[in-house]
Scaffold this motif. Structure first.
Motif, PDB file in Angstrom:
ATOM      1  N   LEU A   1       0.779  -1.109  -0.037  1.00  0.00           N
ATOM      2  CA  LEU A   1      -0.203   0.072  -0.170  1.00  0.00           C
ATOM      3  C   LEU A   1       1.066   1.325   0.039  1.00  0.00           C
ATOM      4  N   LEU A   2       2.006   1.256   0.560  1.00  0.00           N
ATOM      5  CA  LEU A   2       2.841   2.276   0.764  1.00  0.00           C
ATOM      6  C   LEU A   2       3.588   2.599  -0.668  1.00  0.00           C
ATOM      7  N   ALA A   3       3.729   1.479  -1.368  1.00  0.00           N
ATOM      8  CA  ALA A   3       4.280   1.539  -2.708  1.00  0.00           C
ATOM      9  C   ALA A   3       3.321   2.094  -3.569  1.00  0.00           C
ATOM     10  N   VAL A   4       2.261   2.115  -3.435  1.00  0.00           N
ATOM     11  CA  VAL A   4       1.169   2.581  -4.315  1.00  0.00           C
ATOM     12  C   VAL A   4       1.191   4.097  -3.980  1.00  0.00           C
ATOM     13  N   LEU A   5       1.626   4.566  -3.128  1.00  0.00           N
ATOM     14  CA  LEU A   5       1.537   5.945  -2.903  1.00  0.00           C
ATOM     15  C   LEU A   5       2.214   6.874  -3.958  1.00  0.00           C
ATOM     16  N   PRO A   6       3.242   6.533  -4.316  1.00  0.00           N
ATOM     17  CA  PRO A   6       3.804   7.321  -5.411  1.00  0.00           C
ATOM     18  C   PRO A   6       3.351   7.261  -6.811  1.00  0.00           C
ATOM     19  N   MET A   7       2.419   6.042  -6.911  1.00  0.00           N
ATOM     20  CA  MET A   7       1.799   6.147  -8.350  1.00  0.00           C
ATOM     21  C   MET A   7       0.225   6.654  -8.134  1.00  0.00           C
ATOM     22  N   GLY A   8      -0.013   7.109  -7.049  1.00  0.00           N
ATOM     23  CA  GLY A   8      -1.331   7.600  -6.747  1.00  0.00           C
ATOM     24  C   GLY A   8      -1.703   8.834  -7.628  1.00  0.00           C
ATOM     25  N   GLY A   9      -0.520   9.971  -7.818  1.00  0.00           N
ATOM     26  CA  GLY A   9      -0.672  10.918  -8.533  1.00  0.00           C
ATOM     27  C   GLY A   9      -0.810  10.755 -10.059  1.00  0.00           C
ATOM     28  N   PHE A  10      -0.207   9.759 -10.562  1.00  0.00           N
ATOM     29  CA  PHE A  10      -0.211   9.269 -11.818  1.00  0.00           C
ATOM     30  C   PHE A  10      -1.402   8.638 -12.381  1.00  0.00           C
ATOM     31  N   VAL A  11      -1.968   7.587 -11.248  1.00  0.00           N
ATOM     32  CA  VAL A  11      -3.259   7.076 -11.483  1.00  0.00           C
ATOM     33  C   VAL A  11      -4.368   8.167 -11.545  1.00  0.00           C
ATOM     34  N   LEU A  12      -4.203   8.981 -10.644  1.00  0.00           N
ATOM     35  CA  LEU A  12      -5.347  10.199 -10.566  1.00  0.00           C
ATOM     36  C   LEU A  12      -5.237  11.022 -11.710  1.00  0.00           C
ATOM     37  N   GLY A  13      -4.057  11.610 -12.253  1.00  0.00           N
ATOM     38  CA  GLY A  13      -3.769  12.076 -13.432  1.00  0.00           C
ATOM     39  C   GLY A  13      -4.372  11.416 -14.507  1.00  0.00           C
ATOM     40  N   ALA A  14      -4.196  10.230 -14.833  1.00  0.00           N
ATOM     41  CA  ALA A  14      -4.802   9.347 -15.817  1.00  0.00           C
ATOM     42  C   ALA A  14      -6.404   9.256 -15.690  1.00  0.00           C
ATOM     43  N   PHE A  15      -6.935   9.222 -14.454  1.00  0.00           N
ATOM     44  CA  PHE A  15      -8.210   9.212 -14.242  1.00  0.00           C
ATOM     45  C   PHE A  15      -9.001  10.489 -14.881  1.00  0.00           C
ATOM     46  N   LEU A  16      -8.160  11.612 -14.582  1.00  0.00           N
ATOM     47  CA  LEU A  16      -8.703  12.717 -14.954  1.00  0.00           C
ATOM     48  C   LEU A  16      -8.373  13.307 -16.471  1.00  0.00           C
ATOM     49  N   MET A  17      -7.518  12.695 -17.024  1.00  0.00           N
ATOM     50  CA  MET A  17      -7.411  12.794 -18.478  1.00  0.00           C
ATOM     51  C   MET A  17      -8.498  11.865 -19.209  1.00  0.00           C
ATOM     52  N   GLY A  18      -8.656  10.817 -18.592  1.00  0.00           N
ATOM     53  CA  GLY A  18      -9.824   9.940 -19.265  1.00  0.00           C
ATOM     54  C   GLY A  18     -11.087  10.808 -19.024  1.00  0.00           C
TER      55      GLY A  18
END
Length: 379
Positions: free
Chosen positions: A186-203
């Motif tokens: 779960l901690l390793a996911v934190l750095p990915m969170g901003g990119f996932v959120l950015g991809a969500f919003l781009m979608g």
């Protein structure tokens, strides 16, 4: 398929795609892992995230046509995703992404009424903040000497024999190992969170503008994005492969991972545009028809991939954890994907939903989806 290749190497042993190098890896092993790192790792979860954001707009439209309230539907869907993700992480694969989607999907619900321009601006901010943070972390890691970096790797490597024994043990030891790794995952996911959120919003932005339709983006623009994305993303992926699996050494590992994550979105955009260009051709249309049934039951395929790999690699079945070379693992993953394409075609010829899709839809609608949703867009 891209997600399967990454997850297969992660589930097969503690070294492949990890920051700790396998001391017994052959040149072929390192080459295979390097190719996956350069071309696949970090790229396809962003594509999946982009499609998650895009499909959110389609679900809002479906709720509106059905005269249903969209927010309760989406909250139930997030709950269903989180529950499936938690069971997936505990029982099968600790690197689950569904829980992250369920939590960050709440942002999409909050932003459901924003304009396409606002969604695009927010996506850029999320991506920029995440990129800046990760690059600073990567640059700071260069302050370590080679000896200090090697010492950290040795400490991590000392914990691996116990992990290997757990995954080769019985079912209880597999579950215990997954639960034990869950906090770190779960901690390793934190750095990915901003990119996932950015991809969500781009979608969300692209979905609002219907940019994936045949008339959404001109071919010339698709070609430009494809070429520019490859020009930016390929060097970043290559640098990550050289730093993590190549000759640069442990001091460069963290920076390589950070650069690879930051530049992955460029290659993801290149892949998406290349696929859109291909699917506008006659041959591409045939390929799309081959892939479409698996896409209609993507959640089922994602979960069943983990089930099959858990039976192969852990004590649930053959306990081949850390016993197969990366080349064999990648080949097996491709065979599994081909089998899923064939099975998906047979199932989707008879049923409207895959099993996991049916369950998630039942939770989302708060009723049994026993009949086709007449409000849904025909496919």
């Amino acid at each position: 398929m891209g997600i399967l290749l990454v997850n297969a190497l992660m589930m097969a042993g503690p070294y492949d795609l990890a920051s700790v190098a396998d001391p017994d890896a052959s040149t072929l092993d390192r080459t295979v892992v390097g190719i996956v790192q350069a071309l696949v790792a970090g790229k396809f979860y962003l594509m999946f995230s982009f499609l998650f954001g895009y499909s959110f707009t389609l679900q809002l439209d479906s709720a509106e046509r059905a005269g249903a309230r969209a927010v309760p539907r989406q909250l139930r869907r997030s709950f269903g995703l989180f529950l499936l993700g938690l069971l997936h992480a505990v029982l099968l694969y600790v690197g689950d992404i569904l829980m992250t989607y369920a939590v960050l999907g709440l942002v999409l619900i909050a932003a459901r009424n924003c304009s396409p321009r606002t969604a695009l601006r927010a996506a850029r901010i999320a991506y920029g903040c995440a990129s800046t943070l990760l690059l600073l972390v990567g640059l700071a890691s260069l302050l370590l000497s080679d000896a200090e970096a090697a010492e950290l790797d040795a400490e991590l490597a000392a914990e691996l024999p116990a992990l290997i024994a757990s995954y080769r043990g019985d079912a209880a030891s597999v579950v215990h190992a997954n639960i034990g790794q869950l906090p770190d995952a779960l901690l390793a996911v934190l750095p990915m969170g901003g990119f996932v959120l950015g991809a969500f919003l781009m979608g969300l932005h692209c979905g609002r503008r219907r940019l994936l339709t045949d008339t959404g983006i001109p071919r010339a623009r698709l070609r430009r994005i494809c070429l520019r994305g490859a020009a930016l993303g390929l060097p970043g992926g290559l640098f990550m492969a050289l730093a993590v699996s190549g000759p640069l050494g442990p001091r460069w590992t963290i920076l390589g991972q950070m650069v690879g994550m930051v530049m992955a979105s460029a290659l993801t955009a290149s892949y998406i545009c290349a696929m859109l260009l291909l699917m506008r051709t006659a041959r591409g249309a045939r390929i799309a028809a081959l892939l479409a049934p698996a896409g209609r039951m993507a959640l089922t395929n994602y979960l069943s991939q983990s089930l099959v790999m858990a039976l192969v690699f852990t004590g649930y079945g053959f306990a081949l954890y850390d016993r197969l070379s990366p080349a064999v693992v990648v080949l097996g993953a491709l065979v599994l994907y081909a089998a899923q394409l064939a099975l998906s075609a047979r199932l989707m010829a008879r049923y409207r939903y895959g099993p996991a899709e049916w369950l998630l839809r039942a939770i989302t609608l708060a009723r049994l989806p026993h009949a086709p949703d007449r409000s849904a867009t025909p496919r």
